[in-house]
Design a protein around this motif. Structure first.
Motif, PDB file in Angstrom:
ATOM      1  N   VAL A 337      27.206  22.042  34.276  1.00 34.32           N
ATOM      2  CA  VAL A 337      28.602  22.392  34.583  1.00 34.32           C
ATOM      3  C   VAL A 337      29.087  23.491  33.650  1.00 34.32           C
ATOM      4  O   VAL A 337      29.805  24.413  34.072  1.00 34.32           O
ATOM      5  N   GLY A 338      28.679  23.423  32.378  1.00 38.10           N
ATOM      6  CA  GLY A 338      29.055  24.481  31.437  1.00 38.10           C
ATOM      7  C   GLY A 338      28.545  25.840  31.879  1.00 38.10           C
ATOM      8  O   GLY A 338      29.252  26.854  31.762  1.00 38.10           O
ATOM      9  N   GLU A 339      27.327  25.885  32.411  1.00 32.26           N
ATOM     10  CA  GLU A 339      26.783  27.146  32.894  1.00 32.26           C
ATOM     11  C   GLU A 339      27.502  27.612  34.160  1.00 32.26           C
ATOM     12  O   GLU A 339      27.695  28.816  34.372  1.00 32.26           O
ATOM     13  N   ILE A 340      27.902  26.676  35.006  1.00 24.86           N
ATOM     14  CA  ILE A 340      28.615  27.046  36.235  1.00 24.86           C
ATOM     15  C   ILE A 340      29.975  27.646  35.916  1.00 24.86           C
ATOM     16  O   ILE A 340      30.377  28.680  36.457  1.00 24.86           O
ATOM     17  N   LEU A 341      30.705  27.021  34.994  1.00 28.95           N
ATOM     18  CA  LEU A 341      32.063  27.447  34.676  1.00 28.95           C
ATOM     19  C   LEU A 341      32.105  28.561  33.645  1.00 28.95           C
ATOM     20  O   LEU A 341      33.125  29.247  33.525  1.00 28.95           O
ATOM     21  N   GLY A 342      31.019  28.731  32.910  1.00 32.29           N
ATOM     22  CA  GLY A 342      31.049  29.678  31.801  1.00 32.29           C
ATOM     23  C   GLY A 342      31.500  28.956  30.535  1.00 32.29           C
ATOM     24  O   GLY A 342      32.385  28.097  30.582  1.00 32.29           O
ATOM     25  N   TRP A 343      30.899  29.317  29.422  1.00 32.95           N
ATOM     26  CA  TRP A 343      31.106  28.509  28.222  1.00 32.95           C
ATOM     27  C   TRP A 343      32.484  28.650  27.612  1.00 32.95           C
ATOM     28  O   TRP A 343      32.837  27.941  26.659  1.00 32.95           O
ATOM     29  N   SER A 344      33.315  29.522  28.158  1.00 28.71           N
ATOM     30  CA  SER A 344      34.714  29.574  27.702  1.00 28.71           C
ATOM     31  C   SER A 344      35.444  28.280  28.056  1.00 28.71           C
ATOM     32  O   SER A 344      36.532  28.015  27.548  1.00 28.71           O
ATOM     33  N   PHE A 345      34.806  27.481  28.928  1.00 27.16           N
ATOM     34  CA  PHE A 345      35.464  26.229  29.297  1.00 27.16           C
ATOM     35  C   PHE A 345      35.552  25.264  28.112  1.00 27.16           C
ATOM     36  O   PHE A 345      36.217  24.244  28.187  1.00 27.16           O
ATOM     37  N   TYR A 355      41.635  19.216  31.400  1.00 30.95           N
ATOM     38  CA  TYR A 355      40.310  19.797  31.166  1.00 30.95           C
ATOM     39  C   TYR A 355      39.238  18.716  31.301  1.00 30.95           C
ATOM     40  O   TYR A 355      38.536  18.385  30.341  1.00 30.95           O
ATOM     41  N   PRO A 356      39.077  18.138  32.496  1.00 33.57           N
ATOM     42  CA  PRO A 356      38.153  16.999  32.631  1.00 33.57           C
ATOM     43  C   PRO A 356      36.701  17.354  32.349  1.00 33.57           C
ATOM     44  O   PRO A 356      35.979  16.571  31.735  1.00 33.57           O
ATOM     45  N   TRP A 357      36.246  18.542  32.780  1.00 26.40           N
ATOM     46  CA  TRP A 357      34.853  18.900  32.551  1.00 26.40           C
ATOM     47  C   TRP A 357      34.596  19.188  31.073  1.00 26.40           C
ATOM     48  O   TRP A 357      33.509  18.871  30.550  1.00 26.40           O
ATOM     49  N   THR A 358      35.571  19.772  30.399  1.00 26.12           N
ATOM     50  CA  THR A 358      35.411  20.027  28.967  1.00 26.12           C
ATOM     51  C   THR A 358      35.326  18.711  28.206  1.00 26.12           C
ATOM     52  O   THR A 358      34.475  18.533  27.327  1.00 26.12           O
ATOM     53  N   TYR A 359      36.211  17.793  28.563  1.00 27.22           N
ATOM     54  CA  TYR A 359      36.193  16.484  27.909  1.00 27.22           C
ATOM     55  C   TYR A 359      34.849  15.796  28.144  1.00 27.22           C
ATOM     56  O   TYR A 359      34.263  15.237  27.209  1.00 27.22           O
ATOM     57  N   ASP A 360      34.333  15.847  29.369  1.00 29.45           N
ATOM     58  CA  ASP A 360      33.056  15.212  29.673  1.00 29.45           C
ATOM     59  C   ASP A 360      31.930  15.826  28.847  1.00 29.45           C
ATOM     60  O   ASP A 360      31.022  15.118  28.392  1.00 29.45           O
ATOM     61  N   TYR A 361      31.968  17.154  28.677  1.00 29.97           N
ATOM     62  CA  TYR A 361      30.927  17.804  27.890  1.00 29.97           C
ATOM     63  C   TYR A 361      30.968  17.334  26.441  1.00 29.97           C
ATOM     64  O   TYR A 361      29.945  16.967  25.856  1.00 29.97           O
ATOM     65  N   LEU A 362      32.157  17.346  25.837  1.00 28.99           N
ATOM     66  CA  LEU A 362      32.291  16.906  24.453  1.00 28.99           C
ATOM     67  C   LEU A 362      31.937  15.429  24.317  1.00 28.99           C
ATOM     68  O   LEU A 362      31.289  15.013  23.357  1.00 28.99           O
ATOM     69  N   TRP A 363      32.370  14.622  25.308  1.00 31.46           N
ATOM     70  CA  TRP A 363      32.083  13.195  25.255  1.00 31.46           C
ATOM     71  C   TRP A 363      30.584  12.923  25.375  1.00 31.46           C
ATOM     72  O   TRP A 363      30.078  11.951  24.827  1.00 31.46           O
TER      73      TRP A 363
END
Length: 392
Positions: A337-345, A355-363
């Motif tokens: 997902v980070g690659e799809i959205l770009g790492w600025s996410f 920021y649900p996808w950002t939270y999921d990545y950090l979690w």
């Protein structure tokens, strides 16, 4: 386990789906502070008042007394409805403290604590890890000396989730000062309002105070709060960890499948640097397909673990295999997902709803540590599931 849904199973799913559609909170859970804890209490109270609390808990303890398969159906419907599940301040109480008391508690402990857990009245936290004893839990130093009908506790615990909101704590201490490793430990119920407890929240990369240091200075706990036996707390702790790594992750396991589907939908709508839709990139498509296949395998493992728990009353060490697979799959999905959205996410202000996808990545990084690191899960799988020689 019979994996063919009966008419009663299908009726249960329909009733659960309809109730959740009408009752799932419309406002997002507050991201910080006591408002989030109150949100969790209110949701649990609503489940309790409408007859949906403790789906697989025995009826004698206030649950519905339904099968493990019904528990899976319930969590699948929670994930489908994007409903809150037990990953917040109710998690410890419902997913391992409560089940531990059902399996190992005295009649008095069950009668007092289990109704308060199911109704959301009592929140719990876990006092296991310490500054120098995280994954190596057998190295704990927090000590308890017996004085009359009390245990007097001194020491410190680390990474105690939501300690500042907890009413009670499952606390593992060393009551035999001459003991080492797994011997001489005791599992006790600690009232978090007891004098001598000092809680220091820790700010994390998730922009919250989700975890804390907890210090104990001459904290007096009644001997009647011991779960199991004095000096034999390792056995009780293993039961707790089995519930945490097995039943405790059911919601995460089944929600992961829904998250993969949302990621596939995201890839079908988001353009990457070369102008193509992300799903048109072979690498992205193949990785998402592999992750979805892993999620199907995780669901099969979940059903097998549920069947074992139905037979034995407690999850076995195979829960470590599931925990490992869920955390590694979660991280793999978050990276795609980070690659799809770009790492600025990764720009994140702590608002999970925004920021649900950002939270999921950090979690996903936290998830690979909490409840025992991935390395520890591999050790348990090698030792207790595969029977391999211990590493030297």
């Amino acid at each position: 386990m019979d994996l063919h849904y009966t008419e009663a199973d299908r009726d249960f799913r329909i009733r659960a789906r309809e109730w959740l559609k009408a009752n799932v909170p419309q406002a997002p859970r507050p991201a910080h502070g006591t408002a989030g804890a109150q949100f969790d209490r209110d949701w649990q109270r609503k489940l309790h008042d409408h007859g949906w609390a403790g789906v697989a808990w025995p009826q004698e303890y206030g649950g519905l007394g339904l099968s493990g398969l019904r528990q899976v159906i319930w969590y699948e419907e929670l994930a489908r409805a994007h409903a809150p599940h037990h990953i917040n301040t109710t998690y410890v109480a419902l997913m391992h403290a409560g089940p531990t008391l059902i399996a190992r508690g005295t009649p008095e402990q069950k009668a007092f604590h289990l109704p308060r857990i199911l109704s959301g009245e009592a929140l719990w936290c876990q006092g296991f890890s310490e500054p120098n004893a995280g994954s190596d839990l057998a190295s704990i130093k927090t000590r308890g000396r017996i004085e009359g009908d009390h245990i007097v506790v001194d020491g410190a615990k680390m990474w105690t989730t939501d300690a500042q909101y907890g009413d009670y704590q499952e606390l593992l201490i060393r009551t035999d000062p001459a003991s080492e490793r797994h011997k001489g430990l005791t599992w006790v119920i600690c009232d978090m309002k007891t004098p001598g407890i000092d809680i220091k929240p820790i700010r994390t990369m998730l922009q919250d105070d989700h975890v804390s240091m907890v210090f104990y200075d001459e904290v007096r706990i009644p001997l009647s709060n011991v779960v199991g036996e004095v000096g034999k707390g390792w056995s009780t702790a293993l039961a707790t960890l089995s519930f945490e790594r097995g039943l405790g992750f059911i919601g995460d396991q089944l929600e992961l499948y829904e998250r993969v589907n949302r990621a596939i939908d995201l890839a079908g709508k988001t353009r990457i640097e070369d102008g193509r839709l992300a799903i048109e990139d072979d690498g992205v498509a193949q990785r998402l397909a592999a992750i979805k296949a892993d999620c199907i395998a995780i669901r099969a493992m979940t059903l097998a673990d549920i069947a074992e728990t139905d037979r034995t009353g407690e999850p076995g060490p195979k829960g470590s295999m599931m925990k490992l697979m869920v955390t590694t799959t979660h991280k793999a999905l978050s990276e795609v997902v980070g690659e799809i959205l770009g790492w600025s996410f990764l720009e994140f202000d702590g608002d999970r709803a925004a920021y649900p996808w950002t939270y999921d990545y950090l979690w996903s990084w936290v998830f690979s540590i909490s409840g025992g690191t991935n390395e520890i899960q591999r050790e348990i799988t090698a030792d207790r599931v595969l029977g391999l020689p211990k590493a030297r």
